[in-house]
Design a protein around this motif. Structure first.
Motif, short mmCIF file in Angstrom:
data_model
loop_
_atom_site.label_atom_id
_atom_site.label_comp_id
_atom_site.label_asym_id
_atom_site.label_seq_id
_atom_site.Cartn_x
_atom_site.Cartn_y
_atom_site.Cartn_z
N GLY A 12 0.79 -1.23 0.00
CA GLY A 12 0.00 0.00 0.00
C GLY A 12 0.81 1.27 0.00
O GLY A 12 0.25 2.36 0.00
N THR A 17 2.65 1.81 -8.23
CA THR A 17 2.15 3.06 -8.80
C THR A 17 3.30 3.99 -9.14
O THR A 17 3.35 4.59 -10.23
CB THR A 17 1.17 3.74 -7.83
OG1 THR A 17 0.09 2.84 -7.56
CG2 THR A 17 0.65 5.06 -8.36
N ARG A 112 -5.52 1.93 1.75
CA ARG A 112 -5.18 1.68 0.35
C ARG A 112 -5.34 0.21 -0.02
O ARG A 112 -5.91 -0.10 -1.07
CB ARG A 112 -3.74 2.14 0.06
CG ARG A 112 -3.57 3.64 0.01
CD ARG A 112 -2.11 4.00 -0.19
NE ARG A 112 -1.89 5.43 -0.27
CZ ARG A 112 -0.68 5.99 -0.25
NH1 ARG A 112 0.42 5.23 -0.17
NH2 ARG A 112 -0.55 7.29 -0.32
N GLU A 115 -8.97 -0.81 -0.14
CA GLU A 115 -9.63 -0.28 -1.35
C GLU A 115 -9.31 -1.10 -2.60
O GLU A 115 -10.17 -1.30 -3.44
CB GLU A 115 -9.11 1.15 -1.56
CG GLU A 115 -10.15 2.16 -1.92
CD GLU A 115 -9.51 3.54 -1.94
OE1 GLU A 115 -8.75 3.83 -2.89
OE2 GLU A 115 -9.77 4.30 -1.00
N ARG A 116 -8.08 -1.55 -2.72
CA ARG A 116 -7.65 -2.13 -4.00
C ARG A 116 -7.80 -3.64 -4.09
O ARG A 116 -7.84 -4.18 -5.20
CB ARG A 116 -6.22 -1.73 -4.30
CG ARG A 116 -5.19 -2.50 -3.49
CD ARG A 116 -3.80 -2.35 -4.03
NE ARG A 116 -2.95 -3.33 -3.40
CZ ARG A 116 -1.77 -3.10 -2.88
NH1 ARG A 116 -1.26 -1.89 -2.95
NH2 ARG A 116 -1.08 -4.06 -2.32
N GLU A 117 -7.79 -4.35 -2.98
CA GLU A 117 -7.76 -5.82 -3.04
C GLU A 117 -9.15 -6.40 -3.31
O GLU A 117 -10.14 -5.90 -2.78
CB GLU A 117 -7.16 -6.40 -1.77
CG GLU A 117 -5.70 -6.06 -1.57
CD GLU A 117 -4.81 -6.42 -2.75
OE1 GLU A 117 -5.04 -7.45 -3.41
OE2 GLU A 117 -3.86 -5.66 -3.01
N ARG A 123 -7.43 -8.64 1.60
CA ARG A 123 -7.40 -7.38 2.34
C ARG A 123 -6.86 -7.60 3.75
O ARG A 123 -5.97 -6.89 4.20
CB ARG A 123 -8.80 -6.76 2.42
CG ARG A 123 -9.32 -6.25 1.11
CD ARG A 123 -10.73 -5.67 1.27
NE ARG A 123 -11.34 -5.58 -0.02
CZ ARG A 123 -12.40 -6.27 -0.42
NH1 ARG A 123 -13.02 -7.09 0.41
NH2 ARG A 123 -12.87 -6.13 -1.63
#
Length: 170
Positions: A12, A17, A112, A115-117, A123
């Motif tokens: 995260g 990114t 983070r 939210e993304r997993e 998560r």
């Protein structure tokens, strides 16, 4: 000697990114570069063990160096410990390694990954990994620099990394 930037940090913290943002900045400046994501190199089921991504990296490394003698390589990954730094060095003969630890407050990291997993299991696993990562005492011995990805934008963090590494473009 090939310059290799390892983006190391907690889940995260923005490693992948930032790798893409750095690659974009280098592309715009027409700097030869590559991103090698060790997570992607280890997507095998059943997983053959912790050395698998490093062995894949060792196998493909000569191809990247052959593309351009002055190529800059970005590798997002998490070092499990100081010993793994040496294992990565061994997998990258002729590389000059710079390690940037990406960081953010623990609550931001957990938000983070939540939210993304795609699954509750992933998560929860990554939220626990964040706690394990932050309980470690070896971060200062592993990294050359530390860059906070919060509250900075991705672009601000990428510019800071390019400046710290001497890869600044334009």
């Amino acid at each position: 000697m090939t310059d290799v930037l390892v983006l190391h940090g907690s889940p995260g913290s923005g490693k992948s990114t930032l790798a893409l943002a750095l690659a974009d900045a280098l592309r715009l400046a027409d700097v030869p570069h590559a991103v090698i994501d060790l997570d992607e190199l280890s997507l095998v089921h059943p997983h053959p063990g912790s050395s698998f991504p490093r062995e894949n990296l060792r196998a493909i490394w000569p191809h990247y160096v052959a593309v351009a003698p002055d190529i800059k390589v970005i590798i997002p990954m998490v070092f499990d410990d100081e010993q793994e730094v040496e294992l990565i060095r061994d997998a990258l003969p002729g590389a000059r390694l710079t390690i940037v630890e990406t960081t953010a407050p623990i609550e931001v990291l957990k938000a983070r990954v939540t939210e993304r997993e795609p699954t509750d299991e992933w998560r929860e696993g990554l939220r626990k990994w964040i706690d394990v990562y932050h309980a470690r005492s070896d971060h200062e011995r592993i990294r050359h620099f530390q860059v906070s990805t919060y509250p900075a934008t991705v672009e601000e963090s990428a510019r800071e990394i390019l400046h710290l590494t001497g890869w600044a473009v334009g």
